[in-house]
Design a protein around this motif. Structure first.
Motif, PDB file in Angstrom:
ATOM      1  N   ASN A 183      84.876  73.387  48.061  1.00 48.99           N
ATOM      2  CA  ASN A 183      86.336  73.316  48.930  1.00 48.99           C
ATOM      3  C   ASN A 183      86.991  73.734  49.252  1.00 48.99           C
ATOM      4  O   ASN A 183      87.583  73.105  49.892  1.00 48.99           O
ATOM      5  N   ARG A 188      86.393  75.809  52.473  1.00 47.30           N
ATOM      6  CA  ARG A 188      85.998  74.862  53.646  1.00 47.30           C
ATOM      7  C   ARG A 188      88.221  75.121  54.350  1.00 47.30           C
ATOM      8  O   ARG A 188      87.904  74.859  55.244  1.00 47.30           O
ATOM      9  N   PHE A 200      89.094  58.896  61.473  1.00 46.31           N
ATOM     10  CA  PHE A 200      89.124  57.922  60.197  1.00 46.31           C
ATOM     11  C   PHE A 200      89.876  56.986  60.818  1.00 46.31           C
ATOM     12  O   PHE A 200      90.682  56.523  61.298  1.00 46.31           O
ATOM     13  N   PRO A 201      89.006  55.539  61.541  1.00 43.95           N
ATOM     14  CA  PRO A 201      89.316  54.307  61.819  1.00 43.95           C
ATOM     15  C   PRO A 201      90.935  53.774  61.441  1.00 43.95           C
ATOM     16  O   PRO A 201      91.185  52.531  62.015  1.00 43.95           O
ATOM     17  N   HIS A 202      91.043  54.295  60.572  1.00 46.10           N
ATOM     18  CA  HIS A 202      91.774  52.820  59.189  1.00 46.10           C
ATOM     19  C   HIS A 202      92.926  53.509  59.426  1.00 46.10           C
ATOM     20  O   HIS A 202      93.872  53.284  58.477  1.00 46.10           O
ATOM     21  N   LEU A 224      96.629  63.222  56.157  1.00 48.61           N
ATOM     22  CA  LEU A 224      95.515  62.675  54.660  1.00 48.61           C
ATOM     23  C   LEU A 224      95.187  64.529  53.930  1.00 48.61           C
ATOM     24  O   LEU A 224      95.276  64.112  52.483  1.00 48.61           O
ATOM     25  N   ALA A 225      93.952  64.807  54.653  1.00 49.73           N
ATOM     26  CA  ALA A 225      93.580  66.360  53.893  1.00 49.73           C
ATOM     27  C   ALA A 225      94.495  67.175  53.440  1.00 49.73           C
ATOM     28  O   ALA A 225      94.762  67.594  52.061  1.00 49.73           O
ATOM     29  N   ILE A 239      95.955  65.398  49.950  1.00 50.13           N
ATOM     30  CA  ILE A 239      95.033  64.966  48.660  1.00 50.13           C
ATOM     31  C   ILE A 239      94.014  66.324  48.829  1.00 50.13           C
ATOM     32  O   ILE A 239      94.495  66.479  47.686  1.00 50.13           O
ATOM     33  N   VAL A 240      93.805  67.460  49.656  1.00 51.05           N
ATOM     34  CA  VAL A 240      93.440  68.697  49.195  1.00 51.05           C
ATOM     35  C   VAL A 240      93.940  69.312  49.043  1.00 51.05           C
ATOM     36  O   VAL A 240      94.008  70.083  47.619  1.00 51.05           O
ATOM     37  N   ARG A 242      93.534  67.479  62.882  1.00 49.23           N
ATOM     38  CA  ARG A 242      93.227  67.805  61.500  1.00 49.23           C
ATOM     39  C   ARG A 242      93.113  68.291  60.510  1.00 49.23           C
ATOM     40  O   ARG A 242      93.154  68.832  60.027  1.00 49.23           O
ATOM     41  N   ALA A 273      85.188  64.586  56.678  1.00 50.31           N
ATOM     42  CA  ALA A 273      85.864  64.762  55.547  1.00 50.31           C
ATOM     43  C   ALA A 273      85.440  65.593  54.580  1.00 50.31           C
ATOM     44  O   ALA A 273      86.290  66.419  54.367  1.00 50.31           O
ATOM     45  N   MET A 313      87.600  67.977  51.031  1.00 46.77           N
ATOM     46  CA  MET A 313      87.197  67.132  50.456  1.00 46.77           C
ATOM     47  C   MET A 313      86.957  67.281  49.574  1.00 46.77           C
ATOM     48  O   MET A 313      85.106  67.523  50.125  1.00 46.77           O
ATOM     49  N   SER A 314      86.804  67.251  48.642  1.00 44.87           N
ATOM     50  CA  SER A 314      85.409  67.434  47.103  1.00 44.87           C
ATOM     51  C   SER A 314      84.640  65.549  47.477  1.00 44.87           C
ATOM     52  O   SER A 314      84.715  64.688  48.202  1.00 44.87           O
ATOM     53  N   GLN A 332      86.690  63.167  46.592  1.00 45.90           N
ATOM     54  CA  GLN A 332      87.860  62.765  47.050  1.00 45.90           C
ATOM     55  C   GLN A 332      87.230  62.175  48.603  1.00 45.90           C
ATOM     56  O   GLN A 332      87.529  60.919  49.514  1.00 45.90           O
ATOM     57  N   HIS A 335      88.564  58.273  49.443  1.00 43.72           N
ATOM     58  CA  HIS A 335      89.734  58.369  50.294  1.00 43.72           C
ATOM     59  C   HIS A 335      88.953  58.211  51.982  1.00 43.72           C
ATOM     60  O   HIS A 335      89.865  57.460  52.792  1.00 43.72           O
ATOM     61  N   VAL A 336      87.645  58.248  51.860  1.00 41.09           N
ATOM     62  CA  VAL A 336      86.808  58.111  53.738  1.00 41.09           C
ATOM     63  C   VAL A 336      85.651  56.551  53.484  1.00 41.09           C
ATOM     64  O   VAL A 336      85.651  55.510  54.169  1.00 41.09           O
ATOM     65  N   PRO A 366      87.329  53.110  51.999  1.00 40.12           N
ATOM     66  CA  PRO A 366      88.064  52.220  53.052  1.00 40.12           C
ATOM     67  C   PRO A 366      87.766  52.040  54.128  1.00 40.12           C
ATOM     68  O   PRO A 366      87.766  50.757  54.603  1.00 40.12           O
ATOM     69  N   ILE A 367      86.111  52.723  54.081  1.00 36.59           N
ATOM     70  CA  ILE A 367      86.086  52.675  55.953  1.00 36.59           C
ATOM     71  C   ILE A 367      85.475  51.389  55.657  1.00 36.59           C
ATOM     72  O   ILE A 367      84.682  50.267  56.142  1.00 36.59           O
TER      73      ILE A 367
END
Ligand SMILES: Nc1ncnc2c1ncn2[C@@H]1O[C@H](COP(=O)(O)OP(=O)(O)O)[C@@H](O)[C@H]1O
Ligand SMILES: [Mg+2]
Lengths: 240, 220
Positions: free
Chosen positions: A73, A76, A89-91, A100-101, A104-105, A149, B126, B131-132, B135, B139-140, B143-144
């Motif tokens: 992780n 990456r 991400f549609p939401h 986001l990343a 949280i990352v 992103r 993601a 992201m782990s 995660q 987070h993905v 919600p989706i």
């Protein structure tokens, strides 16, 4: 630097990558061309560890991608990736998609992450679209959103897997323009692409894949002007 | 002449209060079972999704049993047999346990569907951001996928709320049981069942409305 030494990948009994040797230097732009099914996407997935490999030495900045102890992780974060499908991400709004990343990352504060996101969205020409949801963006805009992103993680390398193949023809240009801009800024890039014009004009080297083998690699002048391999010649004759 | 004191008496205002309290009990047992059952169901759904054939051989058949045996049978069996293994639960607790398991068995499939609704390329994207696994899930996928199956979940929740009426067979005085008591006394089934129905409606209508407004908000 990305160093790939004798990389083999099987899907079951299907031998998809048959001993790839490839080094990509910092600042280099490499285009990867070849027929569908020749293993181009798989190569990218093996570089950032999205696909396990059977035998490899894929090393990114000295870290073996597939070694047991590797924090994949973390690795990456160095390898931004843009796919054929943009996968917004549609939401989340455009800004939230990008923020986001980092949040949280990388553990950035909300304000910091939003600032990075706004900056990267401006960078790819979406400065006006910060609070828009992906459903209100065109395919080309969503693909640029995907680029922003990935850039928000401040990667050392960008991997593009046919980033323009799913786009309507009139939207291809804006995404290629963005990729060209990144190349000019000095980003190290591996671009799997069917856009021969882009491969010729933007890349330092072009690699031709044929049935899991890297048949030929060299400067664009060689690959397009004087291809050595018979398969390369045939492939180029067909795409032209 | 003295007025005759009748065992039966008409519907009085205080009976409305009695029904209202019973409605609160229906709400309480439903809220408890639906929330705990949903949490459990999401975990089971994840096991069904990730467990592949191992889950198909273990968890899936157990959930199938709870989903297919009529709730009333589960309630009576559990209430009467739990004491044998040393579990002395009152009707309320027994009802919560069975309704929770029942909810979980229904939500498990909804949750699995939610995870499946998020296509692998989205999840790869993601993960490619660093992201782990967790995660990505939090987070993905949550919600989706959650939005994709939210209407199905609301259906389950409203169904469980209505099915909570079955706990009355154990003697727990929720809305249906309270109505039966009043009907026996007043002999006015039409009036009382109408009022009980109105209470059920009053409990579920706000939920459907709120759900619909959430869906509208997400749709934009
Ligand atoms: N997940 C997979 N499972 C099985 N086979 C796969 C999978 N992904 C790719 N392949 C196969 O591997 C080969 C190379 O695929 P790919 O790397 O996607 O080629 P390209 O990107 O050059 O079109 C193809 O024959 C393809 O069918
Ligand atoms: Mg491909």
């Amino acid at each position: 630097m990305i160093e790939i030494h004798d990389l083999h990948k099987y899907f079951g009994s299907l031998h998809v990558l048959k001993g790839i040797n490839l080094n990509v230097e910092k600042g280099e732009v490499l285009s990867v061309i070849g027929a569908s099914g020749s293993g181009k996407s798989t190569l990218l997935y093996c570089i950032n560890g999205l696909e396990p490999v059977q035998q490899s030495n894929a090393v990114v900045d000295g870290t073996d991608v597939h070694a047991k102890g590797t924090d994949i992780n973390k690795l990456r974060q160095q390898l931004g990736m843009v796919f054929q499908q943009w996968n917004s991400f549609p939401h989340l709004t455009a800004l939230e998609n990008v923020a986001l990343a980092p949040k949280i990352v990388k553990g950035k504060s909300k304000a910091e992450a939003r600032e990075i996101a706004a900056q990267q969205l401006k960078h790819v020409g979406l400065g006006e679209k910060l609070d828009v949801y992906p459903s209100a963006l065109s395919g080309g805009q969503q693909q640029r959103l995907a680029i922003a992103r990935a850039l928000a993680m401040e990667p050392e390398y960008m991997l593009f897997d046919e980033a323009t193949s799913a786009l309507d023809p009139e939207l291809v240009g804006e995404v290629l323009e963005t990729m060209r801009m990144l190349a000019e800024e000095g980003m190290t890039m591996i671009c799997v692409t069917h856009e021969m014009g882009f491969a010729r004009d933007v890349s330092d080297r072009v690699a031709f894949f044929h049935q899991g083998v890297m048949e030929e690699i060299g400067p664009p002048e060689q690959i397009f002007g004087n291809p050595q391999s018979e398969h390369t010649q045939k492939f180029l004759a067909n795409v032209r | 002449m003295e007025p005759t004191v009748s065992f039966f008496s008409g519907f009085a205002p205080k009976d409305l209060l009695f029904l209202g309290e019973a409605a609160l009990r229906t709400m309480w047992i439903s809220v408890l079972s639906i929330s705990i059952g949903t949490l459990l169901g999401v975990v089971f759904g994840w096991i069904l999704y990730e467990g592949k054939w191992a889950a198909a051989l273990t968890v899936a058949p157990i959930l199938d049993i709870f989903r297919s045996v009529p709730l009333i049978i589960q309630l009576v069996l559990f209430y009467n047999f739990a004491p044998i293994v040393g579990l002395n639960l009152d009707p309320f607790a027994s009802g919560v346990v069975i309704l929770t398991i029942y909810t979980a068995s229904l939500v498990a499939n909804v949750a699995r569907g939610g995870i499946e609704a998020v296509e692998p390329p989205m999840r790869r994207a993601a993960r490619s951001l660093g992201m782990s696994y967790w995660q990505d899930l939090r987070h993905v996928v949550l919600p989706i996928g959650g939005r994709a199956v939210f209407p199905a979940w609301v259906g389950v929740a409203l169904g469980v709320m209505k099915d909570s009426a079955l706990v009355s067979v154990l003697g727990y005085v929720e809305l249906l049981k309270a109505s039966q008591i009043l009907i026996t006394r007043t002999q006015e089934p039409f009036l009382i069942l109408s009022i009980a129905g109105a209470f059920y409606f009053a409990l579920s209508y706000p939920i459907s409305r709120y759900a619909a407004s959430l869906e509208r908000k997400w749709a934009q």
